[in-house]
Enzyme design. Sequence first.
Site, PDB file in Angstrom:
ATOM      1  CB  ILE A 184      -1.158   0.060   1.588  1.00  0.00           C
ATOM      2  CG1 ILE A 184      -1.707  -1.715   1.224  1.00  0.00           C
ATOM      3  CG2 ILE A 184      -2.038   1.317   0.849  1.00  0.00           C
ATOM      4  CD1 ILE A 184      -2.577  -1.293   0.410  1.00  0.00           C
ATOM      5  CE  LYS A 185       3.641   4.136  -4.605  1.00  0.00           C
ATOM      6  NZ  LYS A 185       3.742   5.137  -6.316  1.00  0.00           N
ATOM      7  CB  VAL A 186       0.931   5.438   2.781  1.00  0.00           C
ATOM      8  CG1 VAL A 186       0.449   6.411   3.378  1.00  0.00           C
ATOM      9  CG2 VAL A 186       0.405   3.965   2.933  1.00  0.00           C
TER      10      VAL A 186
END
Length: 227
Positions: free
Chosen positions: A86-88
């Site tokens: 998950i890119k945050v």
Amino acid sequence: MEFMLDTANIEEIKNYVELLPIAGVTSNPSIVKNEGKIDFFNHMKKIREILGAERSLHVQVVATSYEGMLKDAEAILKNIDSKVYIKVPVSTEGLKVIKTLKQQGINVTATAIYTKFQAYLAIAAGADYIAPYYNRMENLNIDPRDAVGEMAKEIARTNSKTKILAASFKNVGQVNSALENGAQAATMGVDIIKQAFAMPSIKQAVADFTSDWEVIFGEGVTISSLK
Ligand code: G3P
């Protein structure tokens, strides 16, 4: 060293996964925009199919609030698969999201990193990858060589498992320099790869080898066709 493709284009991914030692695919909302109004989850699942389970797939949240980002992450993991990174983006809310996702054992890539400070906090929050924006740093007169080098030192100092996934490249020299300054991974558009192999000297060298060989052994003869 991990080379990743910064694209959501199925044909590009199919093609370059066959050609090169690709370790994964990264995307963000701007990259997805280039593909038009796709059936998002099915599109990402198709990318996963091409990549297989061993290569990594990094998909970015779109919401900007803590709750919204967590819901986006949940939807990504449910509708694509549970191994997705998950890119945050590393904002203050983003850091809270990173901490929560890591407490849940979820793979996380901390992105939109322009400063060492953002990177240090993302490392402390336990991100698996941190993505410094190399070219964008350069555009802001921030020295990306120094920044990536210091991030690598911080990872070593804190004995952290975080890897640097350098991103935002406009030329192959920037990729080399990110890797040489301590990045374990780099993600790039296929334009960068094409640029790297478009060098006329490479084509010329191959043509010279062929014509030298053919002068002696005959046109169209290769090693496997020697009697
Ligand atoms: O992975 C980050 C990247 O997509 C940002 O790149 O080219 O928009 O600076 P760019």
